[in-house]
Scaffold this motif. Structure first.
Motif, PDB file in Angstrom:
ATOM      1  N   LYS A   1      39.332 -33.883-107.143  1.00 32.11           N
ATOM      2  CA  LYS A   1      40.164 -33.786-108.334  1.00 32.11           C
ATOM      3  C   LYS A   1      39.902 -34.970-109.256  1.00 32.11           C
ATOM      4  O   LYS A   1      39.616 -36.083-108.810  1.00 32.11           O
ATOM      5  CB  LYS A   1      41.645 -33.748-107.939  1.00 32.11           C
ATOM      6  N   LYS A   2      40.027 -34.709-110.545  1.00 38.05           N
ATOM      7  CA  LYS A   2      39.752 -35.756-111.530  1.00 38.05           C
ATOM      8  C   LYS A   2      40.707 -36.927-111.368  1.00 38.05           C
ATOM      9  O   LYS A   2      40.330 -38.081-111.505  1.00 38.05           O
ATOM     10  CB  LYS A   2      39.857 -35.187-112.947  1.00 38.05           C
ATOM     11  N   ARG A   3      41.964 -36.620-111.071  1.00 35.78           N
ATOM     12  CA  ARG A   3      42.943 -37.694-110.901  1.00 35.78           C
ATOM     13  C   ARG A   3      42.569 -38.585-109.727  1.00 35.78           C
ATOM     14  O   ARG A   3      42.628 -39.809-109.822  1.00 35.78           O
ATOM     15  CB  ARG A   3      44.336 -37.102-110.689  1.00 35.78           C
ATOM     16  N   ASN A   4      42.193 -37.952-108.605  1.00 42.12           N
ATOM     17  CA  ASN A   4      41.810 -38.720-107.428  1.00 42.12           C
ATOM     18  C   ASN A   4      40.553 -39.548-107.703  1.00 42.12           C
ATOM     19  O   ASN A   4      40.445 -40.696-107.265  1.00 42.12           O
ATOM     20  CB  ASN A   4      41.565 -37.795-106.237  1.00 42.12           C
ATOM     21  N   ARG A   5      39.600 -38.955-108.427  1.00 41.33           N
ATOM     22  CA  ARG A   5      38.364 -39.660-108.733  1.00 41.33           C
ATOM     23  C   ARG A   5      38.652 -40.883-109.612  1.00 41.33           C
ATOM     24  O   ARG A   5      38.096 -41.956-109.390  1.00 41.33           O
ATOM     25  CB  ARG A   5      37.397 -38.726-109.452  1.00 41.33           C
ATOM     26  N   ALA A   6      39.527 -40.710-110.603  1.00 40.28           N
ATOM     27  CA  ALA A   6      39.890 -41.833-111.475  1.00 40.28           C
ATOM     28  C   ALA A   6      40.567 -42.932-110.672  1.00 40.28           C
ATOM     29  O   ALA A   6      40.291 -44.127-110.867  1.00 40.28           O
ATOM     30  CB  ALA A   6      40.807 -41.347-112.601  1.00 40.28           C
ATOM     31  N   PHE A   7      41.439 -42.531-109.756  1.00 42.93           N
ATOM     32  CA  PHE A   7      42.148 -43.516-108.931  1.00 42.93           C
ATOM     33  C   PHE A   7      41.168 -44.276-108.036  1.00 42.93           C
ATOM     34  O   PHE A   7      41.266 -45.498-107.881  1.00 42.93           O
ATOM     35  CB  PHE A   7      43.206 -42.811-108.076  1.00 42.93           C
ATOM     36  N   VAL A   8      40.199 -43.537-107.459  1.00 43.19           N
ATOM     37  CA  VAL A   8      39.183 -44.169-106.606  1.00 43.19           C
ATOM     38  C   VAL A   8      38.349 -45.155-107.412  1.00 43.19           C
ATOM     39  O   VAL A   8      38.035 -46.265-106.947  1.00 43.19           O
ATOM     40  CB  VAL A   8      38.288 -43.090-105.953  1.00 43.19           C
ATOM     41  N   ASP A   9      37.982 -44.777-108.642  1.00 40.16           N
ATOM     42  CA  ASP A   9      37.200 -45.670-109.499  1.00 40.16           C
ATOM     43  C   ASP A   9      37.960 -46.947-109.813  1.00 40.16           C
ATOM     44  O   ASP A   9      37.387 -48.043-109.846  1.00 40.16           O
ATOM     45  CB  ASP A   9      36.829 -44.953-110.804  1.00 40.16           C
ATOM     46  N   ILE A  10      39.263 -46.803-110.077  1.00 37.54           N
ATOM     47  CA  ILE A  10      40.088 -47.981-110.390  1.00 37.54           C
ATOM     48  C   ILE A  10      40.167 -48.910-109.178  1.00 37.54           C
ATOM     49  O   ILE A  10      40.052 -50.135-109.308  1.00 37.54           O
ATOM     50  CB  ILE A  10      41.496 -47.552-110.853  1.00 37.54           C
ATOM     51  N   ILE A  11      40.373 -48.315-107.990  1.00 38.26           N
ATOM     52  CA  ILE A  11      40.447 -49.125-106.763  1.00 38.26           C
ATOM     53  C   ILE A  11      39.110 -49.819-106.502  1.00 38.26           C
ATOM     54  O   ILE A  11      39.068 -51.005-106.120  1.00 38.26           O
ATOM     55  CB  ILE A  11      40.836 -48.257-105.552  1.00 38.26           C
ATOM     56  N   LYS A  12      38.030 -49.106-106.759  1.00 34.00           N
ATOM     57  CA  LYS A  12      36.702 -49.645-106.487  1.00 34.00           C
ATOM     58  C   LYS A  12      36.388 -50.834-107.401  1.00 34.00           C
ATOM     59  O   LYS A  12      35.840 -51.842-106.957  1.00 34.00           O
ATOM     60  CB  LYS A  12      35.655 -48.538-106.673  1.00 34.00           C
ATOM     61  N   ASP A  13      36.723 -50.701-108.673  1.00 27.46           N
ATOM     62  CA  ASP A  13      36.415 -51.753-109.657  1.00 27.46           C
ATOM     63  C   ASP A  13      37.698 -52.395-110.178  1.00 27.46           C
ATOM     64  O   ASP A  13      37.857 -52.622-111.381  1.00 27.46           O
ATOM     65  CB  ASP A  13      35.606 -51.168-110.826  1.00 27.46           C
ATOM     66  N   TRP A  14      38.617 -52.708-109.275  1.00 29.47           N
ATOM     67  CA  TRP A  14      39.924 -53.222-109.687  1.00 29.47           C
ATOM     68  C   TRP A  14      39.822 -54.520-110.485  1.00 29.47           C
ATOM     69  O   TRP A  14      40.612 -54.754-111.393  1.00 29.47           O
ATOM     70  CB  TRP A  14      40.796 -53.446-108.447  1.00 29.47           C
ATOM     71  N   ASP A  15      38.826 -55.361-110.131  1.00 27.74           N
ATOM     72  CA  ASP A  15      38.706 -56.639-110.825  1.00 27.74           C
ATOM     73  C   ASP A  15      38.318 -56.448-112.294  1.00 27.74           C
ATOM     74  O   ASP A  15      38.774 -57.184-113.178  1.00 27.74           O
ATOM     75  CB  ASP A  15      37.695 -57.537-110.122  1.00 27.74           C
TER      76      ASP A  15
END
Length: 320
Positions: free
Chosen positions: A18-32
């Motif tokens: 899902k797009k929402r999950n993908r966006a959340f994963v991207d944010i967690i991955k590049d949180w800095d």
């Protein structure tokens, strides 16, 4: 003889993420990296979006003692007053004339300067020139205005001293309607053109050097390399800067004009920004001045869209 059939395992179809999950994963991955956005977003929220609530004043007869909530609604009264006000029409005309003059004379200047600087091979000389032309950008308009007023002054100004030496009469440049607008263009060019070259020099640095080598092999001289390699490489940056300039068309340099103008040249120098300042602060007509500012902002937004459309249609490039 029957052939042996080997069973083939079919991999199960992966479920689309899902797009929402993908966006959340991207944010967690590049949180800095996203954390670095926070100061900028807070700045926009506090200083750009929060003050927009004050635009409601333009639809009310605002009274400073009653406050925004208690002031009576008047609808589009101040906007109607805006378009039938002869003084505002004169101010709008001045704003457009000054902005167009600056666009015509100052928009190409940093492009040309950047291309010429790029061809300088003496690095020491190039650095000195860059430092000298960048420096004025860091000088406030109050100081720049004082320098130009003193330089063009009738009493002791170096320009009028030269005119007198040549047998002419001293000219009150800043008190003359015919000279005031060109002086605005000249002073802004002196202050900002060098700073604008930074963007274009950075864009030139991104042009593939192999293109220059190919042009040399084809017999292209320096002029042809500038016209057919460097300039096309600058087109995306030029497009972006042009669209942004379109959005600033009704700004016309309010701070600069406030420092330099005087009542004698109001007829050619009073712009939307200075008019809002004089009406809002001088006469305390906050509702009308807010309506003028609202009109300016909406028009600037529409001009950005227009500039983007024109660049997309005729240059094949745009911001969106």
């Amino acid at each position: 003889m029957e052939r042996m059939q080997i069973p083939v395992e079919v991999a199960p179809k992966s479920r689309p993420v899902k797009k929402r999950n993908r966006a959340f994963v991207d944010i967690i991955k590049d949180w800095d990296l996203y954390l670095l956005l926070v100061p900028g977003l807070l700045f926009l929220a506090i200083f750009k979006y929060t003050p927009m609530s004050g635009l409601i004043i333009s639809f009310k007869d605002f009274n400073i003692f009653s406050g925004i909530s208690e002031s009576p609604w008047v609808g589009l009264k101040h906007f109607k007053r805006l378009f039938v006000n002869d003084q505002f029409l004169s101010v709008l005309s001045n704003t457009l004339i000054i902005s167009v003059m600056k666009l015509i004379f100052l928009f190409p200047a940093p492009i040309i300067l950047a291309i010429l600087l790029n061809e300088v091979r003496k690095m020491a000389f190039k650095r000195v020139v860059q430092s000298v032309i960048y420096l004025p950008h860091f000088i406030s308009w109050v100081i720049v205005g004082g320098l130009f007023i003193n330089m063009f002054s009738v009493n002791g100004g170096i320009i009028n001293a030269v005119i007198v030496k040549l047998g002419g009469d001293p000219i009150p440049f800043f008190m003359h309607a015919g000279y005031f607008r060109p002086l605005l263009v000249l002073s802004e060019g002196w202050r900002e053109v060098g700073w604008g070259t930074i963007i274009y020099l950075a864009a030139i640095a991104g042009v593939d050097p192999q293109l220059y080598e190919a042009a040399k092999m084809d017999g292209a001289n320096k002029l042809k390399q500038m016209l057919h390699v460097t300039l096309p490489g600058l087109i995306p940056t030029i497009t972006l800067m042009f669209i942004l300039k379109m959005g600033q068309l009704l700004e016309a340099g309010t701070e600069q004009i406030l420092v330099m103008y005087n009542p004698v040249v109001y007829s050619v120098a009073d712009t939307i920004g200075t008019y809002v300042y004089r009406v809002g602060i001088g006469t305390s007509d906050y509702s009308f001045s807010t309506a003028v500012g609202f009109f300016e902002s909406v028009t600037a937004f529409l001009l950005v869209i227009l500039g983007n459309f024109l660049c997309k249609k005729y240059l094949g490039r745009s911001i969106w």
